[in-house]
Motif scaffolding. Structure first.
Motif, short mmCIF file in Angstrom:
data_model
loop_
_atom_site.label_atom_id
_atom_site.label_comp_id
_atom_site.label_asym_id
_atom_site.label_seq_id
_atom_site.Cartn_x
_atom_site.Cartn_y
_atom_site.Cartn_z
N ILE A 43 41.11 52.15 41.56
CA ILE A 43 40.81 51.98 42.97
C ILE A 43 40.26 50.57 43.11
O ILE A 43 39.23 50.24 42.52
N ILE A 44 40.98 49.72 43.85
CA ILE A 44 40.63 48.30 43.93
C ILE A 44 40.51 47.87 45.39
O ILE A 44 40.94 48.57 46.30
N ARG A 45 39.94 46.69 45.58
CA ARG A 45 39.88 46.10 46.91
C ARG A 45 41.31 45.76 47.36
O ARG A 45 42.10 45.27 46.57
N LYS A 46 41.61 46.01 48.64
CA LYS A 46 42.93 45.65 49.15
C LYS A 46 43.17 44.15 49.04
O LYS A 46 44.29 43.71 48.79
N SER A 47 42.11 43.37 49.17
CA SER A 47 42.25 41.91 49.12
C SER A 47 42.61 41.40 47.72
O SER A 47 43.08 40.28 47.57
N LYS A 48 42.41 42.22 46.69
CA LYS A 48 42.71 41.82 45.32
C LYS A 48 44.05 42.38 44.82
O LYS A 48 44.45 42.12 43.69
N TYR A 49 44.76 43.12 45.67
CA TYR A 49 45.99 43.79 45.24
C TYR A 49 47.03 42.81 44.69
O TYR A 49 47.59 43.04 43.63
N ARG A 50 47.28 41.74 45.39
CA ARG A 50 48.32 40.79 44.95
C ARG A 50 47.98 40.23 43.57
O ARG A 50 48.84 40.14 42.70
N GLU A 51 46.73 39.87 43.35
CA GLU A 51 46.31 39.33 42.05
C GLU A 51 46.46 40.37 40.95
O GLU A 51 46.92 40.06 39.85
N VAL A 52 46.07 41.60 41.23
CA VAL A 52 46.19 42.67 40.24
C VAL A 52 47.66 42.94 39.93
O VAL A 52 48.05 43.07 38.76
N LYS A 53 48.50 43.00 40.95
CA LYS A 53 49.92 43.24 40.75
C LYS A 53 50.54 42.16 39.87
O LYS A 53 51.29 42.46 38.94
N GLU A 54 50.22 40.91 40.15
CA GLU A 54 50.75 39.80 39.35
C GLU A 54 50.25 39.86 37.91
O GLU A 54 51.01 39.62 36.97
N HIS A 86 52.19 42.56 36.08
CA HIS A 86 53.54 42.09 35.75
C HIS A 86 53.52 41.12 34.57
O HIS A 86 54.41 41.16 33.71
N GLU A 87 52.51 40.26 34.50
CA GLU A 87 52.40 39.29 33.40
C GLU A 87 52.25 39.97 32.04
O GLU A 87 52.72 39.45 31.04
N VAL A 88 51.58 41.13 32.00
CA VAL A 88 51.39 41.83 30.72
C VAL A 88 52.48 42.85 30.44
O VAL A 88 52.44 43.55 29.44
N GLY A 89 53.47 42.95 31.33
CA GLY A 89 54.61 43.82 31.07
C GLY A 89 54.58 45.18 31.74
O GLY A 89 55.40 46.04 31.45
N VAL A 90 53.63 45.39 32.65
CA VAL A 90 53.61 46.64 33.42
C VAL A 90 54.40 46.37 34.69
O VAL A 90 53.92 45.72 35.60
N ASN A 91 55.64 46.87 34.72
CA ASN A 91 56.54 46.54 35.82
C ASN A 91 56.75 47.67 36.81
O ASN A 91 57.45 47.50 37.80
N PHE A 92 56.18 48.84 36.54
CA PHE A 92 56.32 49.94 37.49
C PHE A 92 54.99 50.67 37.62
O PHE A 92 54.36 51.01 36.63
N PHE A 93 54.59 50.89 38.86
CA PHE A 93 53.44 51.73 39.17
C PHE A 93 53.54 52.15 40.63
O PHE A 93 54.30 51.56 41.40
N SER A 94 52.78 53.15 40.98
CA SER A 94 52.73 53.61 42.37
C SER A 94 51.39 53.20 42.96
O SER A 94 50.41 53.05 42.25
N TYR A 95 51.36 53.04 44.29
CA TYR A 95 50.09 52.72 44.94
C TYR A 95 50.05 53.33 46.33
O TYR A 95 51.07 53.61 46.94
N TRP A 96 48.83 53.56 46.79
CA TRP A 96 48.57 54.13 48.10
C TRP A 96 47.41 53.38 48.73
O TRP A 96 46.50 52.94 48.04
N ASP A 97 47.43 53.29 50.05
CA ASP A 97 46.25 52.82 50.78
C ASP A 97 45.36 54.03 51.00
O ASP A 97 45.82 55.08 51.46
N VAL A 98 44.09 53.89 50.64
CA VAL A 98 43.14 55.00 50.74
C VAL A 98 41.87 54.54 51.42
O VAL A 98 41.58 53.35 51.51
N THR A 99 41.12 55.50 51.90
CA THR A 99 39.80 55.24 52.47
C THR A 99 38.80 56.06 51.68
O THR A 99 39.06 57.21 51.35
#
Length: 112
Positions: free
Chosen positions: A7-18, A21-34
């Motif tokens: 569970i991460i900050r929405k503002s950090k999503y792009r950085e986490v996703k990148e 991908h850099e370490v080889g994790v190319n598939f995951f699911s995500y949801w917006d939650v409160t």
């Protein structure tokens, strides 16, 4: 196999996703939650600040082979941290089996 839920900050999503991908994790699911937490997020409307206990986050669900567990967690920790309260949480659990629906394969190779 391990299931890593973050569970991460929405503002950090792009950085986490990148970072994933850099370490080889190319598939995951995500949801917006409160959720509710120790952080209090404020909103300003017409110059008046309103505080709310509902906090918007992004929930990631990642399944990796055992040898990718530490790499995946480190990528999330490094890219998702701001050093402030409310950066999120990571949960790790065991996965007993995985199946590829298309071929009927089972086991760790289904994650490739």
């Amino acid at each position: 196999m391990k299931k890593i839920e973050a569970i991460i900050r929405k503002s950090k999503y792009r950085e986490v996703k990148e970072a994933l991908h850099e370490v080889g994790v190319n598939f995951f699911s995500y949801w917006d939650v409160t959720g509710l937490g120790n952080e209090k997020e404020g909103h300003v409307y017409r110059g008046v600040s309103y505080s709310t206990s509902d906090i918007q986050r992004r929930y990631l669900s990642i399944v990796v082979n055992d040898d990718f567990e530490e790499v995946t967690i480190n990528a999330i920790l490094k890219s998702g941290a701001t050093g402030e309260v409310g950066d999120g949480k990571i949960f790790v659990s065991d996965i007993n089996e995985a199946y590829r629906i298309r071929t009927g394969e089972k086991g760790g190779q289904t994650l490739n």
